[in-house]
Enzyme design. Structure first.
Site, PDB file in Angstrom:
ATOM      1  N   PRO A 369      72.242  63.474  54.811  1.00  0.00           N
ATOM      2  CA  PRO A 369      72.843  63.035  56.075  1.00  0.00           C
ATOM      3  C   PRO A 369      71.774  62.741  57.119  1.00  0.00           C
ATOM      4  O   PRO A 369      70.610  63.132  56.972  1.00  0.00           O
ATOM      5  CB  PRO A 369      73.711  64.225  56.474  1.00  0.00           C
ATOM      6  CG  PRO A 369      73.129  65.399  55.761  1.00  0.00           C
ATOM      7  CD  PRO A 369      72.564  64.876  54.486  1.00  0.00           C
ATOM      8  N   PRO A 370      72.140  62.060  58.191  1.00  0.00           N
ATOM      9  CA  PRO A 370      71.163  61.741  59.243  1.00  0.00           C
ATOM     10  C   PRO A 370      70.623  62.999  59.912  1.00  0.00           C
ATOM     11  O   PRO A 370      71.315  64.000  60.062  1.00  0.00           O
ATOM     12  CB  PRO A 370      71.968  60.895  60.244  1.00  0.00           C
ATOM     13  CG  PRO A 370      73.143  60.408  59.484  1.00  0.00           C
ATOM     14  CD  PRO A 370      73.450  61.453  58.471  1.00  0.00           C
ATOM     15  N   GLY A 371      69.353  62.921  60.321  1.00  0.00           N
ATOM     16  CA  GLY A 371      68.764  63.987  61.112  1.00  0.00           C
ATOM     17  C   GLY A 371      68.234  65.163  60.336  1.00  0.00           C
ATOM     18  O   GLY A 371      67.855  66.173  60.940  1.00  0.00           O
ATOM     19  N   VAL A 372      68.171  65.084  58.995  1.00  0.00           N
ATOM     20  CA  VAL A 372      67.678  66.232  58.223  1.00  0.00           C
ATOM     21  C   VAL A 372      66.173  66.118  57.946  1.00  0.00           C
ATOM     22  O   VAL A 372      65.605  66.978  57.279  1.00  0.00           O
ATOM     23  CB  VAL A 372      68.453  66.389  56.898  1.00  0.00           C
ATOM     24  CG1 VAL A 372      69.896  66.730  57.167  1.00  0.00           C
ATOM     25  CG2 VAL A 372      68.339  65.127  56.050  1.00  0.00           C
ATOM     26  N   GLY A 373      65.529  65.052  58.419  1.00  0.00           N
ATOM     27  CA  GLY A 373      64.077  64.955  58.302  1.00  0.00           C
ATOM     28  C   GLY A 373      63.578  64.141  57.131  1.00  0.00           C
ATOM     29  O   GLY A 373      62.454  64.350  56.678  1.00  0.00           O
ATOM     30  N   LYS A 374      64.369  63.197  56.638  1.00  0.00           N
ATOM     31  CA  LYS A 374      63.935  62.404  55.481  1.00  0.00           C
ATOM     32  C   LYS A 374      62.718  61.541  55.830  1.00  0.00           C
ATOM     33  O   LYS A 374      61.735  61.504  55.104  1.00  0.00           O
ATOM     34  CB  LYS A 374      65.095  61.518  55.010  1.00  0.00           C
ATOM     35  CG  LYS A 374      66.336  62.283  54.564  1.00  0.00           C
ATOM     36  CD  LYS A 374      67.400  61.361  54.011  1.00  0.00           C
ATOM     37  CE  LYS A 374      67.924  60.393  55.046  1.00  0.00           C
ATOM     38  NZ  LYS A 374      68.623  61.063  56.170  1.00  0.00           N
ATOM     39  N   SER A 691      89.626  63.715  46.567  1.00  0.00           N
ATOM     40  CA  SER A 691      89.396  65.149  46.726  1.00  0.00           C
ATOM     41  C   SER A 691      90.345  65.793  47.732  1.00  0.00           C
ATOM     42  O   SER A 691      90.372  67.024  47.846  1.00  0.00           O
ATOM     43  CB  SER A 691      87.947  65.397  47.155  1.00  0.00           C
ATOM     44  OG  SER A 691      87.687  64.798  48.403  1.00  0.00           O
ATOM     45  N   LYS A 734      80.407  70.005  51.555  1.00  0.00           N
ATOM     46  CA  LYS A 734      81.714  70.463  52.018  1.00  0.00           C
ATOM     47  C   LYS A 734      81.687  71.949  52.390  1.00  0.00           C
ATOM     48  O   LYS A 734      82.266  72.364  53.406  1.00  0.00           O
ATOM     49  CB  LYS A 734      82.756  70.204  50.934  1.00  0.00           C
ATOM     50  CG  LYS A 734      83.027  68.726  50.696  1.00  0.00           C
ATOM     51  CD  LYS A 734      83.990  68.506  49.537  1.00  0.00           C
ATOM     52  CE  LYS A 734      84.242  67.021  49.301  1.00  0.00           C
ATOM     53  NZ  LYS A 734      85.137  66.768  48.159  1.00  0.00           N
TER      54      LYS A 734
END
Length: 804
Positions: A369-374, A691, A734
């Site tokens: 996801p965005p903002g995790v430091g990739k 799901s 999730k």
């Protein structure tokens, strides 16, 4: 004419017989032949006196050649023993006192002994017996004829030859005199001439003359050939020099001299650069075209730009990898908290590189996801390995030329972003981050993802060809790192070429560590605040995370920390405080509005509401399913931007409830008397996937039975018409979303049990997991026993209570 007459008489001279005593005249580098008339320059005092006395007394003189011309006072051992007896014809006194004497050869003689050395050399000599051949002899005649032909050929080869001398020789009829005159004329080494002089057999003498003349002619022909080639080369070089000088003068007058200087600079630069031979050949060819091209030509600028790119590319320039595993690990841990899988993969690559130096660079894809430091992780990897770092974003790229470059036929053509990044890095082994690879588009200009297939294939990128450069460049040493939020939109062939590394959402503890170690110090520095001026405890940071920034990454958290730093900076600048300590109750003063509330418990207050767990490209999230009923004729309405797969899950849930209405305690005719409306809030966001089937069925069962769903439970799973619960994806995201929302229990398919290993242990300790295989198990857990009407349901509840 007088000399010619004397030459004719030379062959008729009589020679003295028996031993005679005569003066001996040593000569340097000269072999004298009978019949030869030649002026001699005499410089030695003894020789001058000898010549004068011999001329006065009309005395013959024996001319002998010195073996070593450097000896000034020769003795017997320094002279050849055979020479020519000459007659002094005339003496001339030179201005410097030396004598020039004209002598005529008479006959050959052998020097026997020295009789006196003062005032000059004298000795006994013996005339040599010679057999005078007849010109009528066939062999002699043939040899003489051959020599005459050779002389004619030699005359053509020697344009500066003396025609009178040659004419004299050609008109000489006597074979002996002819042979002596030819031998005297030839430019042969002294030993060879002396050998001729000592040859008494005239046929052998003539044969040696033929051989010597042949050698001279061959040597002269070869010399003229070499001279002609050299002259042609010199003429060509001189012609080019003059033309270039004229061209330089013309360019100077036109003001184009600067362009020539640029060409010279490019040539020097090309000589100094280390590049593959095939690239050098192309560069030299283009440089030659540029040197003869007018600067006003349209192609001049295109060719010049192309050469600049070829010369500035780091064809064989590499940075040295930092192969100290412990140092790299320390650097990665300092820059990023957590992310152990990523760090281990990089350390494995370096370990293999240390053992096997020619390993090709891996192609990694960080998905999360965005903002995790990739993206920032790519920079950290480059710094830890000691490599250059380059990055370009692929988001929204729709033109294939952005990757492979434009053809040079287009105006403003440039190489693709890959080659541009290599040039920018200045080395052929940088860490190259391809950001947002999942957001590449395609249109009429081509498919960029297809162009990336060659870039990201270790078997093909060794010879990557850019449309602009049109020469292969080796990308195998580049460490490619792609980033993406989701894999679904990446072309399967491209996805297969990358090593996928999933970066999960951060849990609360990880966010607190990241904020404490990285985000807060960074914001303090950017706002000019020291650590002593702004104090913030971990509890306050946790409160910001929980109440203001429920997200997968830490971008919003950094923004909120920036809000706090700005507020603290304002108070310090106004002089209201020298030190600001932020507490939980002070947060509303710094952060404008509270965004998140503990709404789960508050929203599930009536039947028909259930909490689902969903996966999105930006991480996991909770999803409320709401259902309501009204009198009607069995119409089913579904709203909330629900797409086909989720609509099918609602219809499958309705079918299952209808088929098992009696067991569930639901009126069997509810589809004839009721209209049901299913709504998924956040209606502006499209939703899809199977799901949510478990949540749909639980919501509808709750609505029709009047039982309220547990408010601390999140659920996920796909259902079938037979009531089975099937496995789904995104379990980790999730569960982390449920943890962020404050849920205490999660219900999930039993077949997903292995996925729990990926969830941090701290999260697993705080959440109760219910692993289910059938829907009746789901309803037992999700719906409290109060209000249950079916016996089967009642029995299952009692059984669960007894087991507990």
């Amino acid at each position: 004419m007088q000399e010619n007459d004397q030459a004719q008489q030379g062959s008729q001279m009589t020679r003295e017989t028996g031993q005679v005593n005569v003066p001996i005249l040593p000569l340097r580098n000269i072999v004298f032949f009978p019949g030869q008339i030649m002026p001699l320059f005499v410089g030695r005092p003894s020789s001058v006196r000898l010549i004068e006395e011999a001329h006065q007394a009309q005395r013959p003189v024996l001319v002998l050649t010195q073996r070593d011309s450097s000896v000034d006072s020769p003795h017997t051992a320094d002279l050849y023993t055979k020479g020519t007896v000459v007659r002094v014809v005339k003496i001339y006194t030179m201005p410097d006192g030396s004598k020039s004497v004209v002598v005529q050869g008479q006959y050959r003689a052998e020097f026997l002994r020295m009789t006196d050395e003062e005032p000059y050399l004298t000795g006994d000599i013996q005339p040599l017996e010679e057999e005078i051949p007849s010109i009528e002899d066939v062999e002699v005649s043939a040899l003489v004829s051959n020599i005459r032909q050779q002389l004619k050929k030699l005359e053509q080869l020697l344009p500066d030859s003396n025609p009178e001398q040659l004419n004299l020789i050609m008109n000489t009829q006597e074979a002996e005199t002819f042979a002596f005159l030819v031998a005297a004329m030839l430019n042969l080494p002294v030993p060879e001439k002396q050998e001729l002089l000592e040859t008494m057999d005239m046929k052998e003498f003539l044969n040696k003359l033929v051989v010597a003349l042949s050698k001279i002619i061959q040597r002269q022909e070869l010399s003229q050939k070499i001279q002609a080639e050299v002259q042609d080369s010199i003429n060509k070089a001189q012609r080019e020099y003059f033309l270039r000088e004229q061209l330089r003068a013309i360019k100077k007058e036109l003001g184009e001299e600067k362009d020539q200087l640029e060409v010279d600079e490019l040539k020097k630069k090309l000589e100094d650069i280390d590049m593959p031979e095939e690239v050098r050949e192309v560069a030299e060819k283009e440089l030659n075209r540029l040197s003869v091209m007018s600067p006003a030509a349209a192609e001049y600028g295109v060719t010049r730009n192309y050469l600049d790119w070829l010369l500035e590319m780091p064809w064989k320039v590499s940075t040295e990898d930092n192969l100290e595993i412990s140092a790299v690990k320390k650097q990665l841990d300092t820059d990023h908290y957590g992310l152990e899988n990523v760090k281990n993969r990089i350390l494995e690559f370096l370990a293999v590189r240390k053992l096997k130096n020619d390993m090709r660079g891996p192609i990694l894809c960080f998905v999360g996801p965005p903002g995790v430091g990739k993206t920032s992780l790519g920079r950290s990897i480059a710094e830890a390995m000691g490599r250059k770092y380059v990055r370009f974003s692929l988001g929204g790229v729709r033109d294939e030329a952005e990757i492979r470059g434009h053809r040079r036929t287009y105006i403003g053509a440039l190489p693709g972003r890959v080659i541009q990044s290599i040039k920018k890095a200045g080395s052929n082994n940088p860490v190259m981050v391809l950001d947002e690879i999942d957001k590449v588009g395609m249109d009429f200009r081509g498919d960029p993802t297809s162009a990336l297939l060659e870039v990201l294939d270790p078997e093909q990128n060794v010879h990557f060809s850019d449309h602009y450069l049109e020469v292969p460049f080796d990308l195998s040493n580049v460490l490619f790192i792609a980033t993406a939020n989701t894999l679904d939109t990446i072309q399967p062939a491209l996805r297969d070429r990358m090593e996928i590394i999933e970066i999960p959402s951060y849990i609360l503890d990880e966010k607190v560590h990241i904020a404490r170690q990285h985000l807060l110090p960074k914001q303090r520095e950017e706002h000019g605040i020291s650590g002593k001026q702004l104090v913030m405890s971990d509890d306050v940071i946790s409160d910001i995370i929980d109440r203001y920034t429920r997200e997968s990454g830490v971008r919003n958290l950094e923004r909120k920390l920036a809000d706090v730093c700005r507020g603290a900076a304002l108070r310090i600048a106004e002089g209201k405080a020298k030190r600001v300590t932020v507490k939980k109750e002070d947060l509303p003063d710094y952060i404008s509005s509270r965004k998140y509330y503990p709404e789960v418990a508050e929203r599930i207050t009536s039947p028909g509401i259930a909490t689902g767990l969903a996966w999105t490209p930006v991480g996991g999230d909770i999803l409320f399913i709401e259902a309501t009923k009204m009198k009607g004729k069995g119409r089913l309405t579904i709203t909330g931007q629900v797409r086909d797969v989720m609509k099918e899950s609602v219809q499958a849930a309705m079918s299952y409830i209808s088929a098992n209405a009696k067991e569930l305690g639901v009126p069997e005719n509810f589809r004839d008397t009721l209209d049901i409306h299913v709504h998924v809030p956040a209606g502006a966001v499209p939703k899809d996937g199977p799901s949510a089937g478990v949540t749909m069925l639980t919501s509808l069962t709750s609505l029709l039975t009047g039982r309220v769903v547990r408010n601390d439970l999140g659920m996920t799973g796909e259902i079938t018409l037979r009531g089975q619960v099937l496995p789904i994806g995104g379990i980790k995201e999730k569960v982390l979303a449920a943890h962020r929302a404050g849920l205490k229990a999660v219900m999930m398919p039993k077949r997903n049990e292995d996925d729990l290993k990926e969830i941090p242990e701290s999260v697993r300790k705080e959440i109760t997991f219910h692993l289910v295989e059938r829907m009746d198990e789901v309803l037992e857990i999700a719906l409290p026993k109060k209000g249950r009407k079916s016996e089967s349901t009642k029995k299952s509840v009692e059984t669960r209570e007894e087991n507990s």
